[in-house]
Design an enzyme around this catalytic site. Structure first.
Site, PDB file in Angstrom:
ATOM      1  N   GLU B 163       0.834  -1.137  -0.150  1.00 15.31           N
ATOM      2  CA  GLU B 163      -0.050  -0.065  -0.063  1.00 15.31           C
ATOM      3  C   GLU B 163       0.815   1.135  -0.229  1.00 15.31           C
ATOM      4  O   GLU B 163       0.551   2.039  -0.509  1.00 15.31           O
ATOM      5  CB  GLU B 163      -0.832  -0.087   1.129  1.00 15.31           C
ATOM      6  CG  GLU B 163      -2.243   0.833   1.152  1.00 15.31           C
ATOM      7  CD  GLU B 163      -3.047   0.508   2.112  1.00 15.31           C
ATOM      8  OE1 GLU B 163      -2.630   0.473   3.552  1.00 15.31           O
ATOM      9  OE2 GLU B 163      -4.272   0.508   2.250  1.00 15.31           O
ATOM     10  N   GLU B 166       2.239   2.016  -3.374  1.00 15.06           N
ATOM     11  CA  GLU B 166       1.115   2.081  -4.305  1.00 15.06           C
ATOM     12  C   GLU B 166       0.616   3.678  -3.921  1.00 15.06           C
ATOM     13  O   GLU B 166       0.684   4.537  -5.051  1.00 15.06           O
ATOM     14  CB  GLU B 166      -0.161   1.406  -3.954  1.00 15.06           C
ATOM     15  CG  GLU B 166      -1.212   1.733  -4.743  1.00 15.06           C
ATOM     16  CD  GLU B 166      -2.699   0.860  -4.516  1.00 15.06           C
ATOM     17  OE1 GLU B 166      -2.569   0.178  -3.512  1.00 15.06           O
ATOM     18  OE2 GLU B 166      -3.590   1.056  -5.061  1.00 15.06           O
ATOM     19  N   CYS B 183      -8.329  -2.220   4.299  1.00 13.03           N
ATOM     20  CA  CYS B 183      -8.223  -3.246   5.114  1.00 13.03           C
ATOM     21  C   CYS B 183      -9.434  -3.481   5.908  1.00 13.03           C
ATOM     22  O   CYS B 183      -9.721  -4.940   6.218  1.00 13.03           O
ATOM     23  CB  CYS B 183      -7.174  -3.012   6.193  1.00 13.03           C
ATOM     24  SG  CYS B 183      -5.685  -2.043   5.909  1.00 13.03           S
ATOM     25  N   SER B 203      -7.309   1.548  -2.326  1.00 11.52           N
ATOM     26  CA  SER B 203      -6.062   0.964  -2.328  1.00 11.52           C
ATOM     27  C   SER B 203      -6.786  -0.270  -3.467  1.00 11.52           C
ATOM     28  O   SER B 203      -7.503  -0.826  -2.610  1.00 11.52           O
ATOM     29  CB  SER B 203      -5.372   0.791  -1.367  1.00 11.52           C
ATOM     30  OG  SER B 203      -4.425  -0.543  -1.283  1.00 11.52           O
ATOM     31  N   LYS B 242     -15.571 -10.071   8.499  1.00 21.53           N
ATOM     32  CA  LYS B 242     -14.271 -10.648   7.942  1.00 21.53           C
ATOM     33  C   LYS B 242     -14.845 -11.893   7.323  1.00 21.53           C
ATOM     34  O   LYS B 242     -14.209 -12.514   6.220  1.00 21.53           O
ATOM     35  CB  LYS B 242     -13.333 -10.846   8.839  1.00 21.53           C
ATOM     36  CG  LYS B 242     -12.742  -9.603   8.976  1.00 21.53           C
ATOM     37  CD  LYS B 242     -11.592  -9.333   8.181  1.00 21.53           C
ATOM     38  CE  LYS B 242     -10.786  -7.861   8.427  1.00 21.53           C
ATOM     39  NZ  LYS B 242     -10.011  -7.699   7.193  1.00 21.53           N
ATOM     40  N   GLU B 245     -16.112 -10.852   3.917  1.00 20.69           N
ATOM     41  CA  GLU B 245     -14.823 -10.794   3.076  1.00 20.69           C
ATOM     42  C   GLU B 245     -14.230 -12.130   2.535  1.00 20.69           C
ATOM     43  O   GLU B 245     -14.031 -12.034   1.278  1.00 20.69           O
ATOM     44  CB  GLU B 245     -13.834  -9.928   3.894  1.00 20.69           C
ATOM     45  CG  GLU B 245     -12.793  -9.756   2.937  1.00 20.69           C
ATOM     46  CD  GLU B 245     -11.512  -8.915   3.796  1.00 20.69           C
ATOM     47  OE1 GLU B 245     -11.170  -9.119   5.120  1.00 20.69           O
ATOM     48  OE2 GLU B 245     -11.025  -8.180   3.231  1.00 20.69           O
ATOM     49  N   GLU B 250     -13.761 -12.772  -5.500  1.00 17.80           N
ATOM     50  CA  GLU B 250     -12.387 -12.549  -5.740  1.00 17.80           C
ATOM     51  C   GLU B 250     -11.318 -12.959  -4.830  1.00 17.80           C
ATOM     52  O   GLU B 250     -10.168 -13.023  -5.198  1.00 17.80           O
ATOM     53  CB  GLU B 250     -12.144 -11.026  -5.573  1.00 17.80           C
ATOM     54  CG  GLU B 250     -13.160  -9.961  -6.329  1.00 17.80           C
ATOM     55  CD  GLU B 250     -14.415  -9.676  -5.531  1.00 17.80           C
ATOM     56  OE1 GLU B 250     -15.545  -9.942  -6.106  1.00 17.80           O
ATOM     57  OE2 GLU B 250     -14.267  -9.484  -4.265  1.00 17.80           O
ATOM     58  N   CYS B 387     -10.487  -1.734  15.097  1.00 17.00           N
ATOM     59  CA  CYS B 387     -10.837  -3.203  15.260  1.00 17.00           C
ATOM     60  C   CYS B 387     -10.815  -3.632  16.864  1.00 17.00           C
ATOM     61  O   CYS B 387     -11.441  -4.379  17.160  1.00 17.00           O
ATOM     62  CB  CYS B 387      -9.890  -3.956  14.723  1.00 17.00           C
ATOM     63  SG  CYS B 387      -9.792  -3.699  12.677  1.00 17.00           S
TER      64      CYS B 387
HETATM   65  S1  SF4 Z   1     -13.849  -4.614  13.104  1.00 16.93           S
HETATM   66 FE1  SF4 Z   1     -14.602  -2.690  12.468  1.00 16.93          FE
HETATM   67  S2  SF4 Z   1     -13.061  -1.445  11.972  1.00 16.93           S
HETATM   68 FE2  SF4 Z   1     -12.149  -3.520  11.924  1.00 16.93          FE
HETATM   69  S3  SF4 Z   1     -12.160  -4.214   9.993  1.00 16.93           S
HETATM   70 FE3  SF4 Z   1     -13.977  -4.938  11.111  1.00 16.93          FE
HETATM   71  S4  SF4 Z   1     -15.601  -3.471  10.494  1.00 16.93           S
HETATM   72 FE4  SF4 Z   1     -13.436  -2.750   9.995  1.00 16.93          FE
END
Ligand code: SF4
Ligand code: SF4
Ligand code: SF4
Ligand code: SF4
Lengths: 214, 474
Positions: B163, B166, B183, B203, B242, B245, B250, B387
């Site tokens: 990053e 970049e 992230c 990014s 997550k 994600e 992808e 987080c």
């Molecule tokens: S915990 Fe909250 S700030 Fe961290 S990646 Fe997940 S949603 Fe984003």
């Protein structure tokens, strides 16, 4: 606080309560540190047993808790004198309680509940009685009466971070914690629907310091 | 494989309609009348789990007797051994699935832990708020029978390499500025939903979690001489998003999922308890190499401003070829929703902004849309303090402790950084070796294949794109 005058109590304003039960959860949390209940929900290994109850009708919700009656009918009904006037609250001695339910019946507000007794987060067995559970005879669990004690002798859990690798051993010794400045329910209510009322003087203490009279 | 169901739910049997969840939801995804059960609009929802954190409406005990709680736990994907109360707002979990995989000897089980886990996991075992336990965490994962204990912090270091390069490229060419971090999957999903026309400002870096996932099944597999197809890759995250994600289309490397399954901090605690491990008395054990060795910069990704601070530590030295005079960048630390600063990188005056909490991002997005956003680089984290305050973190019993808890977790993260010998990503020997032996140059061919990604518009009523979860309909 003027104990000679009359007992303080926590009272709710139905118009403000949104029924979130944060007060019930906080009440449970501060009263069960002996049962290993820490700051996180994950430390709970027993049912949530609050000492106040958010009631719901068609038109409103509000928590109901002990009024700390001056001539407490529950105490009058208790056959073993487990309920006493102590430091400005009507207190139940859980050890002495025989679970006879007389207090719960006598309370005009339904503020007393009988629940299983827990120790270290596990059910506390009754010394004499057994009952059939899972097709085996097992010790019956002890039952005691619970009610609001204005968070006397409770502490806010919390404590600050311990060192690298957590040498610090956790809860019991964990840091000098603050005494509750307010009963836990009053402190956590997001709507400030609860307040501690010093009935003898007519003064009330709420978090937003509106100073409403009783 | 993750299921195709949505992740965030409100149990209509338990919801009292207090709408506190609606008040914390940064994207107004919760709808309903006060006093009535609420519903989550899955299209808007960014799966940040803040509603899960705040909800206090719990299932009363008497449901236990009627087996109602048992059924609910199953529905939520919880292990049957879980004892804690159930709340109306919840996220579905994958602990059952992970437990099954851990018992499967045919799989090579690899786990990575996000930076914010090690400062909060201990709270689930009654230790004080913010207690720092990287060593016990590694020990617990080993006892759970993971074959390799790796670290998302390593991926955070890789992220900085990619990053940072970049960013410098984009600043020098003046292209697609400002550049946003990528992230946080909640932020990415929000950008895809609310500002798809700005996606090329993000990014192209995958998140640290996905980078580690991609490296585990390539570089890591090679190091260990294992067949990548046998690797079962688990990530422990403070975040409910997550899981979303990791199942994005992808996120594949050579036909394999990069991360097979994500569990939250709370679920890891459930697994540890389920296995009867005495967490509090575990010895401190190290992570495995090479993908478990990290710098202090990698470890601060867990707090708001951390990605920025880590990027500046490396960016400064890449641009100026001088040692950065001070490693503690107080101007990006803090808790305001939007913080800005100007950093002098040699000749270059780098204007940066840090957004903590998605509700503060729309002002910035509007500036970018209008073409007068003054910043070069913007860190966005979906959760209010980064987080450490994520939706999968230990849930507090008392609202009054929230500030203290976040503060304690944050200072723990910073303390961890300050105790590391290596505090800059580009000085992490494992990172240097990774680039020398495997990746080549940042942004080069191999990194491009493994570590970078693309985004997709999620504007409503546009083509029926898959919303990430395989076959899902979020
Ligand atoms: S915990 Fe909250 S700030 Fe961290 S990646 Fe997940 S949603 Fe984003
Ligand atoms: S915490 Fe306050 S608003 Fe919530 S239920 Fe209790 S009294 Fe009502
Ligand atoms: S989900 Fe929880 S916080 Fe949201 S309205 Fe229902 S009870 Fe309240
Ligand atoms: S997960 Fe986050 S975005 Fe989704 S409803 Fe809850 S608070 Fe809102």
């Amino acid at each position: 606080m003027n104990h000679a005058a009359s007992n303080s109590l926590v009272i709710a304003e139905a118009a403000k309560c949104i029924g979130c039960k944060a007060c019930e959860l906080a009440c449970f949390a501060v009263h069960n540190r002996d049962n290993g209940v820490g700051t996180a929900v994950g430390t709970v290994t027993m049912p949530v047993l609050p000492r106040l109850y958010v009631i719901r009708t068609d038109s409103f919700t509000m928590p109901v808790q002990c009024r700390q009656c001056e001539n407490a009918p529950c105490a009058g009904a208790c056959p073993v004198q487990a309920i006493r006037q102590q430091d400005g609250v009507i207190a139940i001695d859980a050890e002495a309680c025989i679970g006879c339910k007389a207090c719960a019946l006598a309370c005009p507000f339904g503020a007393i509940s009988l629940y299983k007794a827990y120790s270290g987060g596990a059910e506390l067995p009754q010394p004499l009685l057994q009952e059939r559970r899972d097709s085996r005879l097992q010790r019956k669990t002890r039952i005691t009466a619970y009610k609001c004690d204005l968070c006397r002798n409770t502490e806010l859990p919390g404590g600050s971070a311990a060192g690298e690798g957590a040498g610090g051993r956790g809860s019991s010794a964990a840091a000098a914690q603050d005494r509750n400045p307010f009963p836990a329910c009053v402190a956590v209510c997001p709507e400030k629907a609860l307040r501690l009322v010093e009935a003898g003087t007519g003064r009330s203490r709420s978090l937003n310091r509106e100073g409403g009279t009783f | 494989m993750p299921s195709s169901e949505p992740i965030i739910h409100i149990d209509s049997e338990l919801c009292t309609g207090c709408r506190r969840c609606a008040a914390v939801c940064p994207v107004d995804a919760i709808t309903g009348e006060p006093g009535e059960p609420q519903t989550v609009d899955a299209h808007r929802c960014v799966i940040c789990g803040q509603c899960v954190q705040i909800c206090t409406a719990y299932a009363p005990d008497h449901l236990e007797a009627s087996d109602g709680l048992k059924a609910k736990r199953l529905q939520r994907g919880q292990l049957p051994s879980v004892r804690e109360p159930l709340f109306a707002a919840y996220s579905t979990g994958q602990a059952l699935e992970v437990k099954r995989a851990l018992a499967d000897s045919a799989l090579f089980k690899v786990v990575q832990c996000a930076p914010a886990i090690r400062v909060s996991l201990a709270e689930e075992f009654g230790l004080p708020l913010g207690t720092l336990t990287p060593g016990k965490m590694a020990a617990a994962l080993r006892r759970l029978k993971f074959d390799r204990i790796y670290d998302t912090n390593f991926g955070a270091d890789v992220t900085i390499m990619e990053e940072g390069t970049e960013l410098i490229g984009r600043v020098l060419s003046g292209e697609r500025l400002p550049m946003f971090t990528s992230c946080c999957p909640a932020w990415v999903k929000h950008a895809e939903t609310a500002a798809p026309e700005l996606l090329d400002h993000l990014s192209s870096c995958k998140s640290p979690m996905q980078m580690v996932g991609a490296l585990v099944k390539t570089y890591g597999a090679k190091q260990d001489g294992v067949d990548p197809a046998k690797i079962y890759s688990v990530a422990v995250m403070p975040c409910t998003c997550k899981e979303f994600e990791c199942s994005r289309e992808e996120m594949e490397v050579d036909g394999l999922r990069e991360v097979d399954v994500v569990i939250t901090t709370r679920e890891l605690a459930h697994l540890i308890k389920d296995a009867g491990i005495d967490f509090v008395n575990l010895p401190d054990e190290p992570f495995d190499s090479p993908l478990g060795l990290y710098s202090g910069a990698g470890s601060i990704f867990g707090v708001t401003g951390g990605v920025m601070e880590a990027a500046i530590r490396t960016g400064y030295e890449l641009v100026t070829h001088e040692t950065i005079p001070n490693l503690q960048l107080d101007f990006v630390r803090g808790e305001e929703g939007l913080r800005t600063a100007t950093v002098q990188l040699g000749e270059l005056e780098l204007k940066v902004a840090v957004v903590a909490g998605l509700k503060y991002v729309s002002a910035v997005l509007n500036q970018v849309k209008a073409g007068h956003c003054p910043y070069h680089f913007i860190e966005v984290m979906g959760c209010p303090e980064g987080c450490v305050s994520g939706g999968g973190q230990p849930k507090l019993l008392l609202e009054t402790l929230r500030k203290t808890a976040y503060q304690a977790r944050k200072s723990s993260v910073y303390r961890h950084d300050s105790h590391q010998q290596v505090r800059k990503s580009h000085e992490n020997p494992a990172i240097i070796k990774l680039y020398k032996d495997f990746l080549g140059e940042p942004l080069g061919h191999v990194p491009h294949h493994l570590l970078h990604t693309t985004y997709q518009s999620r504007e409503k009523n546009v083509s029926p794109i898959s919303a990430g979860r395989k076959g899902g309909k979020l």
